[in-house]
Design an enzyme around this catalytic site. Sequence first.
Site, PDB file in Angstrom:
ATOM      1  CG  ASP A  58      -1.873   1.124   1.304  1.00 42.01           C
ATOM      2  OD1 ASP A  58      -3.213   0.761   1.185  1.00 42.01           O
ATOM      3  OD2 ASP A  58      -1.523   2.105   1.260  1.00 42.01           O
ATOM      4  CB  ILE A  59       1.348   4.074  -2.227  1.00 41.36           C
ATOM      5  CG1 ILE A  59       1.511   3.223  -3.511  1.00 41.36           C
ATOM      6  CG2 ILE A  59       1.947   5.380  -2.330  1.00 41.36           C
ATOM      7  CD1 ILE A  59       1.127   3.965  -4.832  1.00 41.36           C
ATOM      8  CG  ASN A  66      -4.192  11.499  -5.386  1.00 44.62           C
ATOM      9  OD1 ASN A  66      -3.563  11.449  -6.606  1.00 44.62           O
ATOM     10  ND2 ASN A  66      -4.816  10.560  -5.156  1.00 44.62           N
ATOM     11  CG  ASP A  75      -4.086   8.682 -12.340  1.00 45.16           C
ATOM     12  OD1 ASP A  75      -4.483   8.242 -11.314  1.00 45.16           O
ATOM     13  OD2 ASP A  75      -4.972   9.178 -13.233  1.00 45.16           O
ATOM     14  CD  GLU A 101      -4.080   3.652  -0.911  1.00 44.90           C
ATOM     15  OE1 GLU A 101      -5.244   3.533  -1.535  1.00 44.90           O
ATOM     16  OE2 GLU A 101      -3.961   4.161   0.265  1.00 44.90           O
TER      17      GLU A 101
END
Length: 177
Positions: A58-59, A66, A75, A101
């Site tokens: 998971d980022i 964002n 993206d 993500e």
Amino acid sequence: MLLTCYGLKLTMADLKRIQQCLSKELTTDYLTKIANRRFFYQHIQQLTDQRFTLIIIDIDFFKSINDEFGHDVGDKVLTELAALYAKTLSQDCVFARLGGEEFAVYVPDDNQQYAIDLSQQLLSIARTIELTKQRNVTVSIGVSFKAADESLAAVLKRADLALYKAKNNGRNQYSLA
Ligand SMILES: Nc1nc2c(ncn2[C@@H]2O[C@H](COP(=O)(O)OP(=O)(O)OP(=O)(O)O)[C@@H](O)[C@H]2O)c(=O)[nH]1
């Protein structure tokens, strides 16, 4: 030769190609072009009596990426990370974007040392993506090992708990469950 109601002539080969295209579309993530959640779950559901490793990636602070750099940059981070991981992972792993993500890797055995080495490699790869001179992408990773007689729900839950632990311990790290 078949005749459809629109007067279009299609052979069985045409129909087979259309079916293959639709099936690919249904199992591919629209943004990163890697496998999607549907494909991943379909794959692991066939392996109820097997041992394997499940890795959830998971980022970190993706919302802030964002917010600070724009959705297009977000993206781009997703596509770049997916491409780097796809290039690194061996052919017998299954790699997918679960959504948002979050990514997952299925490794077809439960070798703990291999999972640790791979997780460290995945952490390093994420850090090669530079957002600014001072800020690089990081990810957190949860790893679980499925026993032969364990349910998929249980192994998924443990990977999620391990991810939660990695996030809580400061992110940019893996945790095993
Ligand atoms: N650019 C982009 N953003 C997405 C996409 N899908 C989901 N998101 C965003 O991903 C963000 C996820 O944010 P959170 O769940 O709060 O997680 P986070 O900010 O990474 O925080 P931690 O996981 O706790 O480190 C949300 O802002 C979503 O809008 C996508 O396809 N593209």
